[in-house]
Each structure stands twice: as C-alpha cells, then as structure tokens.
Design an enzyme around this catalytic site. Sequence first.
Site, PDB file in Angstrom:
ATOM      1  N   TYR A 177      88.368 -25.031  -7.516  1.00 18.18           N
ATOM      2  CA  TYR A 177      89.612 -25.279  -7.069  1.00 18.18           C
ATOM      3  C   TYR A 177      90.584 -26.082  -7.569  1.00 18.18           C
ATOM      4  O   TYR A 177      91.967 -26.068  -7.952  1.00 18.18           O
ATOM      5  CB  TYR A 177      89.635 -25.122  -5.540  1.00 18.18           C
ATOM      6  CG  TYR A 177      90.919 -25.087  -5.033  1.00 18.18           C
ATOM      7  CD1 TYR A 177      91.562 -23.904  -4.696  1.00 18.18           C
ATOM      8  CD2 TYR A 177      91.383 -26.214  -4.175  1.00 18.18           C
ATOM      9  CE1 TYR A 177      92.844 -23.910  -3.864  1.00 18.18           C
ATOM     10  CE2 TYR A 177      92.607 -25.933  -3.337  1.00 18.18           C
ATOM     11  CZ  TYR A 177      93.405 -24.700  -3.382  1.00 18.18           C
ATOM     12  OH  TYR A 177      94.568 -25.046  -2.773  1.00 18.18           O
ATOM     13  N   ILE A 227     101.596 -20.243   4.096  1.00 18.72           N
ATOM     14  CA  ILE A 227     102.769 -20.982   3.342  1.00 18.72           C
ATOM     15  C   ILE A 227     103.930 -19.895   2.865  1.00 18.72           C
ATOM     16  O   ILE A 227     104.894 -20.439   3.005  1.00 18.72           O
ATOM     17  CB  ILE A 227     102.284 -22.015   2.397  1.00 18.72           C
ATOM     18  CG1 ILE A 227     101.318 -23.099   3.032  1.00 18.72           C
ATOM     19  CG2 ILE A 227     103.303 -22.721   1.610  1.00 18.72           C
ATOM     20  CD1 ILE A 227     100.447 -23.873   2.438  1.00 18.72           C
ATOM     21  N   ASP A 239      99.423  -7.176  -7.799  1.00 13.05           N
ATOM     22  CA  ASP A 239      98.522  -8.370  -7.768  1.00 13.05           C
ATOM     23  C   ASP A 239      98.938  -9.276  -8.836  1.00 13.05           C
ATOM     24  O   ASP A 239      99.170  -8.850  -9.847  1.00 13.05           O
ATOM     25  CB  ASP A 239      97.148  -7.721  -8.248  1.00 13.05           C
ATOM     26  CG  ASP A 239      95.765  -8.847  -8.240  1.00 13.05           C
ATOM     27  OD1 ASP A 239      96.153  -9.951  -8.549  1.00 13.05           O
ATOM     28  OD2 ASP A 239      94.867  -8.362  -7.906  1.00 13.05           O
ATOM     29  N   VAL A 240      99.205 -10.584  -8.778  1.00 11.04           N
ATOM     30  CA  VAL A 240      99.599 -11.367  -9.668  1.00 11.04           C
ATOM     31  C   VAL A 240      98.953 -11.535 -10.782  1.00 11.04           C
ATOM     32  O   VAL A 240      99.203 -12.105 -11.874  1.00 11.04           O
ATOM     33  CB  VAL A 240      99.727 -12.937  -9.284  1.00 11.04           C
ATOM     34  CG1 VAL A 240     101.088 -12.800  -7.806  1.00 11.04           C
ATOM     35  CG2 VAL A 240      98.737 -13.697  -8.558  1.00 11.04           C
ATOM     36  N   ARG A 250      99.266  -8.763  -2.690  1.00  9.96           N
ATOM     37  CA  ARG A 250      98.403  -7.324  -3.227  1.00  9.96           C
ATOM     38  C   ARG A 250      98.488  -6.277  -1.660  1.00  9.96           C
ATOM     39  O   ARG A 250      98.531  -5.356  -2.234  1.00  9.96           O
ATOM     40  CB  ARG A 250      96.970  -8.061  -3.214  1.00  9.96           C
ATOM     41  CG  ARG A 250      96.519  -8.600  -4.221  1.00  9.96           C
ATOM     42  CD  ARG A 250      95.260  -9.332  -4.249  1.00  9.96           C
ATOM     43  NE  ARG A 250      95.388 -10.034  -3.030  1.00  9.96           N
ATOM     44  CZ  ARG A 250      94.101 -10.879  -2.246  1.00  9.96           C
ATOM     45  NH1 ARG A 250      93.142 -10.520  -2.929  1.00  9.96           N
ATOM     46  NH2 ARG A 250      94.537 -11.657  -1.305  1.00  9.96           N
ATOM     47  N   THR A 288      96.430 -22.514   8.063  1.00 13.04           N
ATOM     48  CA  THR A 288      96.815 -21.343   7.400  1.00 13.04           C
ATOM     49  C   THR A 288      95.587 -20.228   7.429  1.00 13.04           C
ATOM     50  O   THR A 288      94.409 -20.978   7.569  1.00 13.04           O
ATOM     51  CB  THR A 288      97.388 -21.164   6.016  1.00 13.04           C
ATOM     52  OG1 THR A 288      96.271 -21.684   5.088  1.00 13.04           O
ATOM     53  CG2 THR A 288      98.481 -22.021   5.918  1.00 13.04           C
ATOM     54  N   LYS A 290      94.072 -26.075  -9.666  1.00  9.37           N
ATOM     55  CA  LYS A 290      95.404 -27.047  -9.011  1.00  9.37           C
ATOM     56  C   LYS A 290      96.026 -28.003  -9.939  1.00  9.37           C
ATOM     57  O   LYS A 290      97.051 -28.077 -10.108  1.00  9.37           O
ATOM     58  CB  LYS A 290      95.232 -27.300  -7.543  1.00  9.37           C
ATOM     59  CG  LYS A 290      95.038 -26.061  -6.676  1.00  9.37           C
ATOM     60  CD  LYS A 290      96.184 -25.406  -6.647  1.00  9.37           C
ATOM     61  CE  LYS A 290      96.039 -24.145  -5.786  1.00  9.37           C
ATOM     62  NZ  LYS A 290      97.341 -23.235  -5.470  1.00  9.37           N
TER      63      LYS A 290
END
Length: 249
Positions: A146, A14, A54-55, A33, A181, A150
Amino acid sequence: MTGHVLITGGGTGIGRAVAASMAPAHAVSLVGRRAAPLDQTASGLREARGFAADVTDPAALAEAVRAAEAAFGPVTVLVAAAGISQTAPVAKTAPEMLRRMFAVNVEGVLNAIQLVLPGMTDAGFGRIIAVASTASLKGYAYAGGYAATKHAVLGLIRSLALETAKTGVTANAVCPGFADTEMTAASIANITAKTGRSDDEARAALAKNNPMARLIAPDEVADAVRWLAGPAAASITGQAIAVAGGEVM
Ligand code: NAD
C-alpha cells in the site's frame, strides 16, 4: 454553481465527505464501482449525480467522465479518492496483491487525470487533488505494498505539478492519517481476526499512530481538499498536505 467537481470513490468515506463539502458551491459528479452508494450520496446533495465506473477500466471511466461533462460541463476539479488497501508483511506481499493495489491507487488516478487534463489545460484552469496518504510520506509495517502505491501516486502528482505549472492547473495530494472510514473499519476487522484483539483495542492501536491519539474525521480531509480547490490555493502545487494530527512532519 461555480464549477464541476468529479470525485472518484465518491460514494463512501473521504470521497463522500468531499462531495458534501463541495456541493454547496459546485456541481458534483460521483464516480465509483457501485451505483447504490453513489446514488445515495448524490440524492442528499444540491446538484449531484452518480456515474458508475471502475477507475481501472479506462474505457468505462472515459464514458463516465463523458456523461458527467454532458450533465454538468467540463470538469474543473478532480478529486481522486478511489483506493484500496491490503496488508501483508513485505516478505509475503504477493505480486498479484501489489498489482491490484497499483491498478486502483496509481493507474486509477492516472486514468482520471488523463481524461480531465486536456479540458483543464484548454480552459486555463483546473485543480487536481489526489487523496494519497501518510503512507505516501513514511512506511508502515505490514503495509509495504500500500505504501509503495501511495508513494507512487505522490510522485505522479509532484511531476504533474511541474508539467502544469504555467497552465493554470494545480496538482496536489492530501495525505490523511488513519481516518474514520469504511477502509479503516476493514483494517480494524482484519486486526481483530488476526490478533484476537477487541474492536476497541484494534481501533486504539491505529489511532496511536496519530500524536493526537484519534482517527482523522473524513470532514477534516474534505476541508483541506476544499481549500486546495479554491482560489486561496492558487500558488499551492506539487504539495503533500498531511491531515494527520502531526504524525508526519
Ligand atoms: P473507502 O473504502 O470508504 O473509500 C474508497 C472508495 O474507493 C470506495 O467508495 C470504493 O468503492 C472506491 N473504489 C475502490 N476501488 C475502486 C475502483 N476500482 N474503481 C472505482 N472506485 C473504487 O475508504 P476511504 O478511507 O474513504 O478511502 C478514500 C481514499 O483515502 C483512498 O484512496 C485511501 O487509500 C485514502 N486514505 C484512507 C485512509 C484511511 O485511514 N481510511 C488514510 C489515508 C488515505
């Protein structure tokens, strides 16, 4: 060039589709990354560069944002697409799995927001768009961890929208259903390994969540992001825009 779009997770899926969609009208910085997919995506775009970070590492992310702003000026649009997904029944969701997903899917988004928000506030303009999920709006069996991350990121965005409402900065989430994806390819491989179903059967099982009975194309999500980033969406803030074929309503 009308602005500077910084996309986390911009080398694949995305994020890559968002980069392609925004590139004709904006300078694009891709953060992720791995340098290779970032550079590969950037090489096909008009004015784009990859910045590896890396976030979940605030110092490394700060350095990437600094380098990106040195190249293209202050970030005007942040698209936080970096994310990971791991599945397990809630009863077997290990704390470490949950923590890892929170680190990327929630803290990673927060880190990016905190780095660009002061500049946006000073400029009196900014667009913050988190790539959240239908899992921000409903539960999924075997994806409780997950879904928790979110839901959390949507809470951040809704709260931020209230805090920035008078500043010219908007904050929204796009909420894709199962999209075509790399992340979904990994889910399909996981289902195949665990259930012995074929790839096609596993893909069809995921697609069945969508009333249109198909996976969402990354470009469809990118179109929603582009609209949220543009002038037509100036009054849209704090929203969760589902791109999911009617899966949530
Ligand atoms: P993807 O795996 O192609 O993209 C995720 C990107 O995030 C990758 O480029 C990855 O390298 C990057 N990333 C992961 N951890 C990172 C970290 N710590 N630091 C920096 N970059 C990191 O899959 P995608 O489907 O394009 O996912 C993009 C976003 O969309 C994610 O947030 C995901 O949760 C969300 N989403 C995906 C789907 C789906 O079905 N694929 C559905 C709804 C929401």
